[in-house]
Motif scaffolding. Structure first.
Motif: not given
Length: 376
Positions: A278-302
């Protein structure tokens, strides 16, 4: 049949206690109850006992309560009356009485009177005891028999006879009647012969009590000691048995506890593995969420940059040079001024730009449309 003459009764009130012991059935029937030191007595069977006192005429009779006293006192009264015939003063250490105990054969009773514990002695049993008592009277003299008791409330049936040892010439002398081991053996043999001649098959056996020359109290103390020792051994055996049972139960519980511990360790290991996954899955989910947040931030800037670019373009388009503006007023197309056509095209363009800019600012719904002419 066994034969015991070890019980000696001296002066000092011992006789009355002895009589209350052997005549307990008569006292009990008259409502008198005295404590008994013999632990083998079964009080519920005392009613089957039989006690008689010398009637002074060569026979015996039942005991009675006289002047409200216990019936056993009648034995004491006869003893005193008989001792009054002694011609010499009694010594302080004189033996006033000897107890003769005839232990009847328990096997004979089992074969001929099996219900003696519940119903008392049968006629045949009374005849058997009568043969033994006849020998006692012949051996010690009728006048010297204070009384006797048939006891059926102990382990085995027995007869207790109280003998006052007064010689024919009026002396109190137990040695004239109980001369030693060899004479004791003679008495026992003659008792056996007398009972045998009456038609009963008896066995000669010297009891431990007679062999060791123990008094009644000494024999009782030894019997009590042996009983206590046997009870202690039995208690120790029971304790050992209980201890073994407890140890076995404890070992079984330890085995069960060990099995439970192993089971719980396995469960904990499984829970730990599940938690790690569960910890590994949560870590991966958090990593994916961070990536999605980064993409959203970049899209907002664009989107912000694109909006700014569109605003700049719109501003440039709104600005019409002066020469072009004059030209629009002069030229006509199909009788319509070019200015009207230009304004209509510009309204459409503004509306489209506002919608695009609004959509770039709000992802969930388009920007509301406004009337260009009103803004104009």
């Amino acid at each position: 049949m066994t034969f015991d003459v070890s019980h000696k009764v001296g002066r000092g009130g011992h006789a009355k206690n002895f009589f209350r012991h052997i005549a307990r059935d008569a006292d009990q029937k008259a409502g008198f109850h005295f404590s008994q030191s013999n632990p083998n007595i079964v009080s519920e069977r005392t009613v089957f006992n039989l006690t008689r006192v010398n009637d002074g005429q060569g026979g015996v009779r039942r005991l009675e309560s006289v002047a409200g006293r216990p019936p056993s006192d009648e034995l004491d009264e006869y003893l005193k009356e008989r001792l009054s015939t002694v011609q010499r003063a009694l010594r302080k250490d004189a033996v006033l009485m000897r107890g003769v105990i005839l232990q009847l054969d328990p096997k004979w009773f089992d074969d001929h009177n099996a219900d003696w514990r519940e119903e008392g002695p049968s006629k045949e049993a009374y005849a058997y005891m009568g043969a033994a008592l006849d020998w006692v009277v012949g051996e010690f003299g009728a006048d010297n028999i204070v009384g006797f008791s048939v006891h059926l409330d102990e382990v085995n049936p027995q007869i207790q006879v109280a003998i006052v040892p007064i010689s024919a010439d009026g002396r109190l002398s137990q040695k004239d009647f109980f001369k030693g081991p060899s004479d004791l053996k003679r008495q026992h043999m003659e008792l056996r012969a007398a009972v045998s001649s009456a038609g009963y098959d008896v066995e000669y056996r010297v009891t431990e009590r007679s062999r060791e020359h123990l008094s009644s109290s000494e024999f009782q103390r030894k019997a009590d000691w042996l009983k206590d020792a046997a009870s202690a051994i039995k208690n120790e055996q029971q304790t050992n048995k209980s201890t073994r049972h407890r140890l076995t139960s404890r070992a079984s519980k330890l085995d069960e506890r060990e099995t439970e511990i192993v089971r719980r360790e396995r469960e904990l290991a499984a829970h730990k593995a599940t938690a790690e996954l569960a910890i590994r899955e949560a870590t991966e989910s958090r990593h994916r969420a961070q990536q999605a947040q980064h993409a959203a931030d970049q899209a907002r800037k664009d989107a912000d940059a694109e909006r700014e670019r569109m605003r700049d373009l719109s501003a440039r388009l709104e600005h019409v040079p002066a020469d072009v503006d004059r030209w629009l007023d002069k030229v006509k197309i199909g009788q319509k001024p070019l200015r009207d056509l230009f304004n209509a095209d510009m309204r459409k363009a503004r509306t489209l730009r506002r919608e695009v800019i609004g959509l770039m600012g709000r992802d969930d719904q388009p920007a509301p449309k406004k009337d260009f002419d009103r803004e104009r």
